[in-house]
Design a protein around this motif. Sequence first.
Motif, short mmCIF file in Angstrom:
data_model
loop_
_atom_site.label_atom_id
_atom_site.label_comp_id
_atom_site.label_asym_id
_atom_site.label_seq_id
_atom_site.Cartn_x
_atom_site.Cartn_y
_atom_site.Cartn_z
N ALA A 134 0.81 -1.23 0.00
CA ALA A 134 0.00 0.00 0.00
C ALA A 134 0.83 1.27 0.00
N ARG A 187 -4.76 8.54 -3.46
CA ARG A 187 -5.59 7.43 -2.94
C ARG A 187 -4.71 6.40 -2.22
N GLN A 188 -3.56 6.06 -2.82
CA GLN A 188 -2.65 5.10 -2.18
C GLN A 188 -2.17 5.63 -0.84
N ILE A 220 -4.79 5.19 1.76
CA ILE A 220 -4.88 3.78 2.16
C ILE A 220 -3.72 3.43 3.08
#
Length: 197
Positions: free
Chosen positions: A92, A113-114, A117
């Motif tokens: 991730a 987004r990564q 996460i």
Amino acid sequence: MALKIPPGARITVDNLVRELEVSQTPIREALGRLEGEGLVVKTHLVGYSAAPQITRARFEELYDLRLLLEPEMAGRAASSMTEPALKALTGAAGVNLRGGGTDERARYPQFARQDAIFHDMILEIGGNGLVRETLAHQHTHFHIFRLMFHALVTEEALDEHEALLAAFAARDVDAARHAMRAHLERSRDRLSPAFDQ
């Protein structure tokens, strides 16, 4: 994320239906998802609009909150790190998004987004559900990454993610706290100039 729709601009479902050549159902589902991520605002009897850009004061408050909570959670995550959790975190961390000739503007929202996460997984491993919920509710990453596009933001953050992963691999609580604090402070310093424009 790329600000093709300016902050605060109205978003009409009918225009998107024509532009994307799809029915209203997937458009409304997508807008609902973006609303859940804090990127779109729905106003009763008015419709949808892009979320307003955060103010400098809100930006500072978000980083104050993160600096109070995330270094401690990184330390707790290091103390309870398992091999499966470390493997998941490594996947991730976004280091697979480095360079490679891909379009930076396309890669940037993917990295945001990564990054969200990655940080959420650290909070989950840290084991305090209330801290995790509190930070998730702020939609911090999406608002912060809307401030500025720059390849250095991604590359430097990836270096900092690698430092965090090294601390987690060593199960070093103090190193994890320090790496998280340094990562957040550097992130704040990289993005703060966006308010000077």
